[in-house]
Design a protein around this motif. Sequence first.
Motif, PDB file in Angstrom:
ATOM      1  N   THR A 189     -35.559  41.782  18.545  1.00  0.00           N
ATOM      2  CA  THR A 189     -35.826  40.568  17.289  1.00  0.00           C
ATOM      3  C   THR A 189     -37.104  41.288  16.468  1.00  0.00           C
ATOM      4  O   THR A 189     -38.072  41.730  17.157  1.00  0.00           O
ATOM      5  N   PRO A 190     -37.004  41.253  15.433  1.00  0.00           N
ATOM      6  CA  PRO A 190     -37.914  42.042  14.888  1.00  0.00           C
ATOM      7  C   PRO A 190     -39.983  40.736  15.325  1.00  0.00           C
ATOM      8  O   PRO A 190     -40.612  41.592  14.604  1.00  0.00           O
ATOM      9  N   ALA A 191     -39.242  40.186  15.307  1.00  0.00           N
ATOM     10  CA  ALA A 191     -40.332  38.835  15.548  1.00  0.00           C
ATOM     11  C   ALA A 191     -41.330  39.962  16.201  1.00  0.00           C
ATOM     12  O   ALA A 191     -42.385  39.357  16.155  1.00  0.00           O
ATOM     13  N   ILE A 192     -41.041  40.356  17.817  1.00  0.00           N
ATOM     14  CA  ILE A 192     -41.863  40.999  18.758  1.00  0.00           C
ATOM     15  C   ILE A 192     -42.565  41.894  18.147  1.00  0.00           C
ATOM     16  O   ILE A 192     -43.710  42.229  18.114  1.00  0.00           O
ATOM     17  N   SER A 215     -36.272  47.597  15.452  1.00  0.00           N
ATOM     18  CA  SER A 215     -35.813  46.673  15.462  1.00  0.00           C
ATOM     19  C   SER A 215     -34.154  47.056  16.596  1.00  0.00           C
ATOM     20  O   SER A 215     -33.620  46.711  16.932  1.00  0.00           O
ATOM     21  N   ARG A 216     -33.636  47.895  14.819  1.00  0.00           N
ATOM     22  CA  ARG A 216     -31.960  47.772  15.852  1.00  0.00           C
ATOM     23  C   ARG A 216     -32.530  49.001  16.659  1.00  0.00           C
ATOM     24  O   ARG A 216     -31.223  49.029  17.247  1.00  0.00           O
ATOM     25  N   GLU A 217     -32.894  49.912  16.731  1.00  0.00           N
ATOM     26  CA  GLU A 217     -33.218  51.120  17.233  1.00  0.00           C
ATOM     27  C   GLU A 217     -33.735  50.210  19.182  1.00  0.00           C
ATOM     28  O   GLU A 217     -32.428  50.992  19.854  1.00  0.00           O
ATOM     29  N   LEU A 218     -33.987  48.985  19.098  1.00  0.00           N
ATOM     30  CA  LEU A 218     -34.171  48.418  20.288  1.00  0.00           C
ATOM     31  C   LEU A 218     -33.131  47.271  21.032  1.00  0.00           C
ATOM     32  O   LEU A 218     -34.044  47.162  22.245  1.00  0.00           O
ATOM     33  N   ARG A 255     -36.392  44.785  30.688  1.00  0.00           N
ATOM     34  CA  ARG A 255     -36.124  45.081  30.359  1.00  0.00           C
ATOM     35  C   ARG A 255     -34.573  44.792  29.812  1.00  0.00           C
ATOM     36  O   ARG A 255     -33.796  44.545  27.703  1.00  0.00           O
ATOM     37  N   ASP A 256     -33.198  44.030  30.078  1.00  0.00           N
ATOM     38  CA  ASP A 256     -32.442  43.246  29.921  1.00  0.00           C
ATOM     39  C   ASP A 256     -32.759  41.777  29.273  1.00  0.00           C
ATOM     40  O   ASP A 256     -32.030  41.755  28.200  1.00  0.00           O
ATOM     41  N   LEU A 257     -33.964  40.912  29.797  1.00  0.00           N
ATOM     42  CA  LEU A 257     -34.506  39.918  29.638  1.00  0.00           C
ATOM     43  C   LEU A 257     -34.945  40.267  27.962  1.00  0.00           C
ATOM     44  O   LEU A 257     -34.663  39.180  26.784  1.00  0.00           O
ATOM     45  N   ALA A 258     -35.614  41.237  27.814  1.00  0.00           N
ATOM     46  CA  ALA A 258     -36.217  41.602  26.288  1.00  0.00           C
ATOM     47  C   ALA A 258     -34.938  41.636  25.544  1.00  0.00           C
ATOM     48  O   ALA A 258     -35.131  40.719  24.057  1.00  0.00           O
ATOM     49  N   GLN A 259     -34.559  41.942  25.419  1.00  0.00           N
ATOM     50  CA  GLN A 259     -32.948  42.810  24.413  1.00  0.00           C
ATOM     51  C   GLN A 259     -31.926  41.416  24.218  1.00  0.00           C
ATOM     52  O   GLN A 259     -31.342  41.547  23.381  1.00  0.00           O
ATOM     53  N   LEU A 260     -32.247  40.011  25.391  1.00  0.00           N
ATOM     54  CA  LEU A 260     -31.028  39.115  24.827  1.00  0.00           C
ATOM     55  C   LEU A 260     -32.335  38.253  23.720  1.00  0.00           C
ATOM     56  O   LEU A 260     -31.899  37.797  22.706  1.00  0.00           O
ATOM     57  N   SER A 261     -33.157  39.208  22.927  1.00  0.00           N
ATOM     58  CA  SER A 261     -34.084  38.112  21.809  1.00  0.00           C
ATOM     59  C   SER A 261     -33.391  38.451  20.741  1.00  0.00           C
ATOM     60  O   SER A 261     -33.918  38.065  19.680  1.00  0.00           O
ATOM     61  N   TRP A 262     -32.428  39.856  20.449  1.00  0.00           N
ATOM     62  CA  TRP A 262     -31.861  40.075  19.623  1.00  0.00           C
ATOM     63  C   TRP A 262     -31.323  38.706  19.162  1.00  0.00           C
ATOM     64  O   TRP A 262     -30.145  39.360  18.049  1.00  0.00           O
ATOM     65  N   PHE A 263     -30.213  38.055  20.199  1.00  0.00           N
ATOM     66  CA  PHE A 263     -29.861  37.654  20.207  1.00  0.00           C
ATOM     67  C   PHE A 263     -30.116  35.947  18.653  1.00  0.00           C
ATOM     68  O   PHE A 263     -31.303  35.848  19.203  1.00  0.00           O
ATOM     69  N   LYS A 322     -29.086  32.962  19.127  1.00  0.00           N
ATOM     70  CA  LYS A 322     -30.162  32.083  20.413  1.00  0.00           C
ATOM     71  C   LYS A 322     -30.797  32.843  21.967  1.00  0.00           C
ATOM     72  O   LYS A 322     -30.500  32.178  22.709  1.00  0.00           O
ATOM     73  N   GLY A 323     -31.103  33.056  22.050  1.00  0.00           N
ATOM     74  CA  GLY A 323     -31.501  34.369  22.276  1.00  0.00           C
ATOM     75  C   GLY A 323     -32.249  33.831  23.260  1.00  0.00           C
ATOM     76  O   GLY A 323     -32.462  33.730  24.844  1.00  0.00           O
ATOM     77  N   PRO A 324     -33.139  32.429  22.938  1.00  0.00           N
ATOM     78  CA  PRO A 324     -34.087  31.964  23.973  1.00  0.00           C
ATOM     79  C   PRO A 324     -33.486  30.737  25.235  1.00  0.00           C
ATOM     80  O   PRO A 324     -33.596  30.738  26.210  1.00  0.00           O
ATOM     81  N   LEU A 325     -32.520  30.585  24.729  1.00  0.00           N
ATOM     82  CA  LEU A 325     -31.198  30.401  24.978  1.00  0.00           C
ATOM     83  C   LEU A 325     -30.867  30.461  26.176  1.00  0.00           C
ATOM     84  O   LEU A 325     -30.482  30.549  27.498  1.00  0.00           O
ATOM     85  N   LEU A 326     -30.071  32.313  25.750  1.00  0.00           N
ATOM     86  CA  LEU A 326     -30.222  33.097  26.677  1.00  0.00           C
ATOM     87  C   LEU A 326     -30.614  33.355  27.743  1.00  0.00           C
ATOM     88  O   LEU A 326     -30.220  33.736  29.034  1.00  0.00           O
ATOM     89  N   ALA A 327     -31.583  33.863  27.450  1.00  0.00           N
ATOM     90  CA  ALA A 327     -33.211  34.053  28.159  1.00  0.00           C
ATOM     91  C   ALA A 327     -33.266  33.204  29.578  1.00  0.00           C
ATOM     92  O   ALA A 327     -33.504  32.991  30.439  1.00  0.00           O
ATOM     93  N   ILE A 328     -33.115  32.214  29.096  1.00  0.00           N
ATOM     94  CA  ILE A 328     -33.310  30.826  30.059  1.00  0.00           C
ATOM     95  C   ILE A 328     -32.511  31.031  30.958  1.00  0.00           C
ATOM     96  O   ILE A 328     -32.527  30.773  32.066  1.00  0.00           O
ATOM     97  N   GLU A 329     -31.248  31.106  30.784  1.00  0.00           N
ATOM     98  CA  GLU A 329     -29.615  30.708  31.373  1.00  0.00           C
ATOM     99  C   GLU A 329     -29.662  31.815  31.602  1.00  0.00           C
ATOM    100  O   GLU A 329     -29.602  32.267  33.316  1.00  0.00           O
ATOM    101  N   PHE A 330     -30.845  33.410  31.494  1.00  0.00           N
ATOM    102  CA  PHE A 330     -30.387  34.159  32.261  1.00  0.00           C
ATOM    103  C   PHE A 330     -31.169  34.446  33.792  1.00  0.00           C
ATOM    104  O   PHE A 330     -30.796  34.133  35.186  1.00  0.00           O
ATOM    105  N   LEU A 331     -32.451  34.076  33.381  1.00  0.00           N
ATOM    106  CA  LEU A 331     -33.996  33.530  34.436  1.00  0.00           C
ATOM    107  C   LEU A 331     -33.401  32.138  35.488  1.00  0.00           C
ATOM    108  O   LEU A 331     -33.321  32.939  36.790  1.00  0.00           O
ATOM    109  N   GLU A 332     -32.753  31.896  35.009  1.00  0.00           N
ATOM    110  CA  GLU A 332     -32.146  30.866  36.338  1.00  0.00           C
ATOM    111  C   GLU A 332     -31.108  30.949  37.005  1.00  0.00           C
ATOM    112  O   GLU A 332     -30.818  30.846  38.058  1.00  0.00           O
ATOM    113  N   LYS A 333     -30.267  32.038  36.292  1.00  0.00           N
ATOM    114  CA  LYS A 333     -29.111  32.623  37.040  1.00  0.00           C
ATOM    115  C   LYS A 333     -29.808  33.205  38.378  1.00  0.00           C
ATOM    116  O   LYS A 333     -29.157  33.187  39.563  1.00  0.00           O
ATOM    117  N   HIS A 334     -30.588  33.737  38.387  1.00  0.00           N
ATOM    118  CA  HIS A 334     -31.499  34.816  38.631  1.00  0.00           C
ATOM    119  C   HIS A 334     -32.631  33.533  39.762  1.00  0.00           C
ATOM    120  O   HIS A 334     -33.054  34.187  39.997  1.00  0.00           O
TER     121      HIS A 334
END
Length: 403
Positions: free
Chosen positions: A366-369, A360-363, A228-236, A238-250
Amino acid sequence: MDIKVIKTEQQHQEYLKEIHSLMLEMPPIHSKAHEDLELLITIVEAYENSKYPIELPDPIDAILFRMHEKGLKQVDLVPYLGTRSRVSEILARKRPLTVSMIKALSIGLGISTDTLVGINAVNEHSSDDHIDWSKFPVKEMINRGWLPDIVDRTKKNTEEIIKSFIDQVGWQASSSVSFKRTLSGDAYSPATKYALFAWVSRVVQQARKRKNALGIFNPDVLSASFMRDLAQLSWFEKGPLLAIEFLEKHGIAIVIEPCLKGTRIDGAALKDVDGLPIIGLSLRYDRLDNFWFTLLHEVAHIWKHIDSNEIFLDDIDSNTDDRQESEANRLAREAFIPRSTWKRSQAYSSPSKEAIDSLSRELKITPAIIAGRIRRESGNYRIFNDLIGQGEVKALLVPAFDN
């Protein structure tokens, strides 16, 4: 009788006659004759086992026999093997059994794992002759810069060049198997297996280059909350970059590598020989909805399904009834939009741009999902084209991975 180790067939026949005679006598237990009988039987069995070994039955023949015995049809094997097409391919010997399939069949049908592994399965890959090296997409691999040793004149032919490339990953076999990894997933097909092995090998090589920049992987951190934390990075933005940074941090390596011609692969999930979890993304469709769903689908595989040998290769467009693929789809969907929320939303019941924006705003996703889910579930891919983030992924990620 002076009993010795059997060295000739004549001696073997003499011992058989002696065993027959002693058995007719029915000597008392603990008598000299009874001890001779036991010794003769042991020596004869050892000789016969060494000279006339009993081979394990062919794995597919064993499955077909058990199906006949239980009155099962091919469709009854779907829970153990995945899809109907996969069952057909396996029974036709066009596709190998994976470790997870062997476990499922052993438990579900009561066939021993030794039989399902099968001596014939080992012999099938007993030499490199079973690898058709000419089927690797060498020209495309050269054009992509994967084979720098092509200019090395000590490399005599295509086979040696490709072997060198695969050897860098450590998946080419010793004397017992052709490749040490099993490809599975909806993007796999026997016709493209060589291109897929090449692509996955490249992904692993690139992942190893990023290893020193990764955090320490702790499998216990993977959870619904993590997803869920990963999914919510899509809101930003630059979400794709943040997601990769998040996963590689882990400690999860992410590699962007376009798929080779003729293959239909969106993503891959696997572990390297040292346990490093790796996700490969092809960005086959340069869309936010495809990127995000593929990424979480592969994370779900890392969380729930990856063992030391299997590689999941995914075509997200595929409609699958494979248990593991279905579970990865469900976990990804739930991370973005919980089922209860989806069913009560206006985006589900009366899709519109306004409803998509509201959900999109509630969750905080990104609206794309949401737009992508509506398109897929309705089967109408002409709607909401302006909401799926067309052309927005590569612009962010490709420059970052080229550096």
